[in-house]
Scaffold this motif. Structure first.
Motif, mmCIF file in Angstrom:
data_model
loop_
_atom_site.group_PDB
_atom_site.id
_atom_site.type_symbol
_atom_site.label_atom_id
_atom_site.label_comp_id
_atom_site.label_asym_id
_atom_site.label_seq_id
_atom_site.Cartn_x
_atom_site.Cartn_y
_atom_site.Cartn_z
ATOM 1 N N ARG A 28 -18.769 -26.987 -96.396
ATOM 2 C CA ARG A 28 -18.805 -25.678 -97.053
ATOM 3 C C ARG A 28 -19.213 -25.810 -98.517
ATOM 4 N N SER A 29 -18.688 -26.823 -99.170
ATOM 5 C CA SER A 29 -19.053 -27.080 -100.580
ATOM 6 C C SER A 29 -19.021 -28.570 -100.797
ATOM 7 N N GLY A 30 -20.180 -29.201 -100.645
ATOM 8 C CA GLY A 30 -20.253 -30.643 -100.766
ATOM 9 C C GLY A 30 -19.901 -31.324 -99.454
ATOM 10 N N ALA A 31 -19.431 -32.576 -99.554
ATOM 11 C CA ALA A 31 -19.111 -33.363 -98.373
ATOM 12 C C ALA A 31 -17.842 -32.833 -97.708
ATOM 13 N N PRO A 32 -17.696 -33.043 -96.385
ATOM 14 C CA PRO A 32 -16.499 -32.577 -95.676
ATOM 15 C C PRO A 32 -15.232 -33.242 -96.198
ATOM 16 N N ASP A 33 -14.116 -32.606 -95.939
ATOM 17 C CA ASP A 33 -12.812 -33.133 -96.319
ATOM 18 C C ASP A 33 -12.591 -34.500 -95.666
ATOM 19 N N VAL A 34 -11.926 -35.405 -96.382
ATOM 20 C CA VAL A 34 -11.743 -36.766 -95.877
ATOM 21 C C VAL A 34 -10.364 -36.975 -95.252
ATOM 22 N N SER A 35 -9.562 -35.933 -95.142
ATOM 23 C CA SER A 35 -8.200 -36.107 -94.638
ATOM 24 C C SER A 35 -8.160 -36.585 -93.189
ATOM 25 N N SER A 36 -9.230 -36.338 -92.434
ATOM 26 C CA SER A 36 -9.249 -36.767 -91.037
ATOM 27 C C SER A 36 -9.652 -38.226 -90.875
ATOM 28 N N THR A 37 -10.095 -38.869 -91.939
ATOM 29 C CA THR A 37 -10.551 -40.249 -91.837
ATOM 30 C C THR A 37 -9.379 -41.209 -91.667
ATOM 31 N N LEU A 38 -9.677 -42.388 -91.166
ATOM 32 C CA LEU A 38 -8.685 -43.455 -91.069
ATOM 33 C C LEU A 38 -8.946 -44.439 -92.203
ATOM 34 N N ILE A 39 -8.727 -43.970 -93.404
ATOM 35 C CA ILE A 39 -8.912 -44.793 -94.598
ATOM 36 C C ILE A 39 -7.570 -44.898 -95.309
ATOM 37 N N GLY A 40 -7.061 -46.104 -95.447
ATOM 38 C CA GLY A 40 -5.765 -46.292 -96.082
ATOM 39 C C GLY A 40 -5.132 -47.592 -95.644
ATOM 40 N N THR A 41 -3.820 -47.674 -95.754
ATOM 41 C CA THR A 41 -3.094 -48.852 -95.305
ATOM 42 C C THR A 41 -2.965 -48.830 -93.784
ATOM 43 N N THR A 42 -2.564 -49.955 -93.210
ATOM 44 C CA THR A 42 -2.378 -50.003 -91.760
ATOM 45 C C THR A 42 -1.332 -48.993 -91.310
ATOM 46 N N GLU A 43 -0.293 -48.815 -92.101
ATOM 47 C CA GLU A 43 0.760 -47.872 -91.727
ATOM 48 C C GLU A 43 0.252 -46.436 -91.763
ATOM 49 N N GLU A 44 -0.515 -46.089 -92.807
ATOM 50 C CA GLU A 44 -1.069 -44.734 -92.895
ATOM 51 C C GLU A 44 -2.011 -44.460 -91.723
ATOM 52 N N ILE A 45 -2.834 -45.444 -91.394
ATOM 53 C CA ILE A 45 -3.786 -45.282 -90.299
ATOM 54 C C ILE A 45 -3.053 -45.154 -88.967
ATOM 55 N N TYR A 46 -2.022 -45.957 -88.791
ATOM 56 C CA TYR A 46 -1.223 -45.883 -87.573
ATOM 57 C C TYR A 46 -0.690 -44.467 -87.351
ATOM 58 N N HIS A 47 -0.110 -43.875 -88.371
ATOM 59 C CA HIS A 47 0.488 -42.549 -88.212
ATOM 60 C C HIS A 47 -0.573 -41.481 -87.955
ATOM 61 N N LYS A 48 -1.758 -41.644 -88.525
ATOM 62 C CA LYS A 48 -2.839 -40.704 -88.223
ATOM 63 C C LYS A 48 -3.264 -40.826 -86.759
ATOM 64 N N LEU A 49 -3.259 -42.045 -86.248
ATOM 65 C CA LEU A 49 -3.616 -42.238 -84.846
ATOM 66 C C LEU A 49 -2.532 -41.698 -83.916
ATOM 67 N N VAL A 50 -1.279 -41.825 -84.306
ATOM 68 C CA VAL A 50 -0.201 -41.227 -83.522
ATOM 69 C C VAL A 50 -0.391 -39.709 -83.445
ATOM 70 N N ALA A 51 -0.781 -39.094 -84.574
ATOM 71 C CA ALA A 51 -1.024 -37.648 -84.585
ATOM 72 C C ALA A 51 -2.172 -37.286 -83.651
ATOM 73 N N LEU A 52 -3.209 -38.093 -83.628
ATOM 74 C CA LEU A 52 -4.325 -37.845 -82.715
ATOM 75 C C LEU A 52 -3.878 -38.002 -81.263
ATOM 76 N N ARG A 53 -3.074 -39.028 -81.004
ATOM 77 C CA ARG A 53 -2.586 -39.234 -79.643
ATOM 78 C C ARG A 53 -1.717 -38.063 -79.194
ATOM 79 N N GLU A 54 -0.890 -37.577 -80.088
ATOM 80 C CA GLU A 54 -0.038 -36.430 -79.753
ATOM 81 C C GLU A 54 -0.865 -35.167 -79.532
ATOM 82 N N ALA A 55 -2.056 -35.122 -80.158
ATOM 83 C CA ALA A 55 -2.974 -33.996 -79.936
ATOM 84 C C ALA A 55 -3.709 -34.126 -78.610
ATOM 85 N N GLY A 56 -3.606 -35.295 -77.974
ATOM 86 C CA GLY A 56 -4.237 -35.495 -76.676
ATOM 87 C C GLY A 56 -5.382 -36.483 -76.660
#
Length: 347
Positions: free
Chosen positions: A277-305
Motif C-alpha cells: 500500500r505504501s512501500g514494501a509490505p509489512d515484515v511481521s509475517s516473516t521468520l526473521i529473528g531468534t530461533t525462539e521467535e521463529i518457533y512461535h511464529k511457526l506455531v501460530a501458522l500451524r494453529e492457523a492450519g
C-alpha cells in the motif's frame, strides 16, 4: 510439519546487491545440503528482464539440481504460462519429471510483473485467457494417449503427440498460486494444490485455508494439509542489529521487485503489489529473528492450519539453513507428535 525451500538465484553470485538469492552454483550446493538436512522440497521462481539476472530458465536449473539430488522434490513457483508455448513447456516439464524419477511439482501462475508483460509484448489484459488456454493444452498433452489437435485463440497445433510422458501418472502434482476467493475456488475445483504467498499473516492464512476446505468439500475432495504450501522469508539473527540489517536487506529486495512489477499510473495488482500500500509490505509475517521467535511464529501458522512451509532463506544463509534444520524442525515435529505447543528448549 513439513519444510521445503522457496527461492531464486542469480547467474553471478559475486554481486548480489539487495537480492535475496544466490549464484547458480551456490544455489545448487545449497539445495544439495538442504536435502541432507531433511528439507522436503525446493521451489524455484521464474522471472525475466529484471536487470539483476534472476532465474529465467527455471526448468534448466532444476534439471541440473535433479542430477545432484535423490529425494528432494523439485518445484516451480511458478512457471508463468502466458510466456510459454504450452506444448514445449509440457515436453520440458515431463522430461524433468522423467530424469528426476518423478520428483516434479509443477507450480503455475499467470504473471504479475508489468516489466515482463511489456517485455514480451503481451497485454496484461490477456493474462487470464492465455493462462487458461496454455493450461488446457498442457493438461491435454499429459492426458492424451496418441495424437491430438488444438485450435484456440492463441495456439494452434495439428495432429501432434507430446513426448515424453511424465513419470508421475496421471500427471505431476500441479500447484497454483492463489489468494483471492475466486482463485482459491479454481484450485479446489480443478484438483490442484494450493500455493499461498509469503506476505499474509496467520489470521489471513487461516481464512484462506478455511475457504479452501469449504470449496474442497463442495466438490467432494478431501483436505490434505500437505497439498497446501505457505511461503515465508527466513533468517536466524544473532542479535537485534543483525535482525534489523536482515530486514533492511529484505525490504530493499522487495522494493526492487515492486519497482519492476507495478504499471505506471496504476495502483494495486496481485502478489506483492496487493500488499504494498505504501512501500514494501509489512515484515511481521516473516521468520526473521531468534530461533525462539521463529518457533512461535511457526506455531501460530500451524494453529492457523498450515503444516507445509517453504522457506526463502535470506541471502542464502547456510547458518540459517542448518540452524533451522537442527534446532527448529525437530522441536516442531516432536511438538506435533506429542500434541504440545509449549515453549521449546532452543539453543
Amino acid at each position: 510439519m513439513r519444510f521445503g525451500l522457496f527461492g531464486s538465484a542469480q547467474a553471478d553470485g559475486s554481486d548480489l546487491g539487495a537480492g535475496i538469492g544466490q549464484g547458480f552454483h551456490d544455489y545448487i550446493d545449497f539445495n544439495v545440503e538442504a536435502e541432507s538436512l531433511g528439507y522436503h522440497s525446493s521451489f524455484l521462481v521464474e522471472h525475466h528482464f529484471t536487470g539483476w539476472s534472476q532465474v529465467s530458465a527455471t526448468l534448466n536449473l532444476l534439471t541440473y539440481l535433479a542430477a545432484r539430488t535423490e529425494t528432494l522434490r523439485l518445484g516451480t513457483a511458478v512457471m508463468v504460462l502466458p510466456w510459454h508455448n504450452p506444448v514445449l513447456l509440457a515436453e520440458q516439464a515431463a522430461t524433468l519429471d522423467v530424469l528426476s524419477r518423478g520428483r516434479l511439482d509443477f507450480g503455475i501462475g499467470k504473471g504479475y510483473r508489468h516489466s515482463e508483460f511489456t517485455g514480451f509484448c503481451i497485454p496484461s489484459e490477456e493474462a487470464e485467457e492465455r493462462f487458461e488456454e496454455g493450461l488446457e493444452v498442457i493438461l491435454k498433452a499429459w492426458a492424451t494417449e496418441g495424437r491430438f489437435s488444438h485450435h484456440g485463440k492463441f495456439w494452434n497445433f495439428e495432429n501432434i503427440v507430446v513426448e515424453p510422458t511424465p513419470a508421475q501418472r496421471p500427471r505431476p502434482a500441479i500447484w497454483m498460486a492463489a489468494g483471492s476467493e475466486p482463485s482459491i475456488r479454481k484450485v479446489a475445483t480443478r484438483g490442484f494444490n494450493l500455493l499461498l504467498d509469503q506476505f499474509a499473516g496467520p489470521d489471513l492464512i487461516r481464512q484462506r485455508l478455511e475457504f479452501f476446505k469449504s470449496e474442497l468439500k463442495a466438490v467432494g475432495r478431501c483436505y490434505n494439509p500437505m497439498e497446501v504450501c505457505v511461503a515465508r522469508d527466513l533468517y536466524i539473527a544473532n542479535d537485534r542489529k543483525d535482525r534489523a540489517d536482515a530486514i533492511e536487506r529484505l525490504n530493499a529486495g522487495r522494493q526492487r521487485t515492486i519497482d519492476v512489477s507495478k504499471a505506471p499510473n496504476r495502483s494495486g495488482g496481485s502478489h506483492i503489489l496487493s500488499y504494498a500500500r505504501s512501500g514494501a509490505p509489512d515484515v511481521s509475517s516473516t521468520l526473521i529473528g531468534t530461533t525462539e521467535e521463529i518457533y512461535h511464529k511457526l506455531v501460530a501458522l500451524r494453529e492457523a492450519g498450515a503444516e507445509y512451509i517453504i522457506l526463502s532463506v535470506l541471502g542464502g544463509s547456510r547458518q540459517s539453513l542448518r540452524q533451522f534444520a537442527c534446532e527448529i524442525m525437530p522441536e516442531l515435529n516432536s511438538d506435533r507428535a506429542a500434541g504440545r505447543g509449549d515453549r521449546p528448549s532452543l539453543a
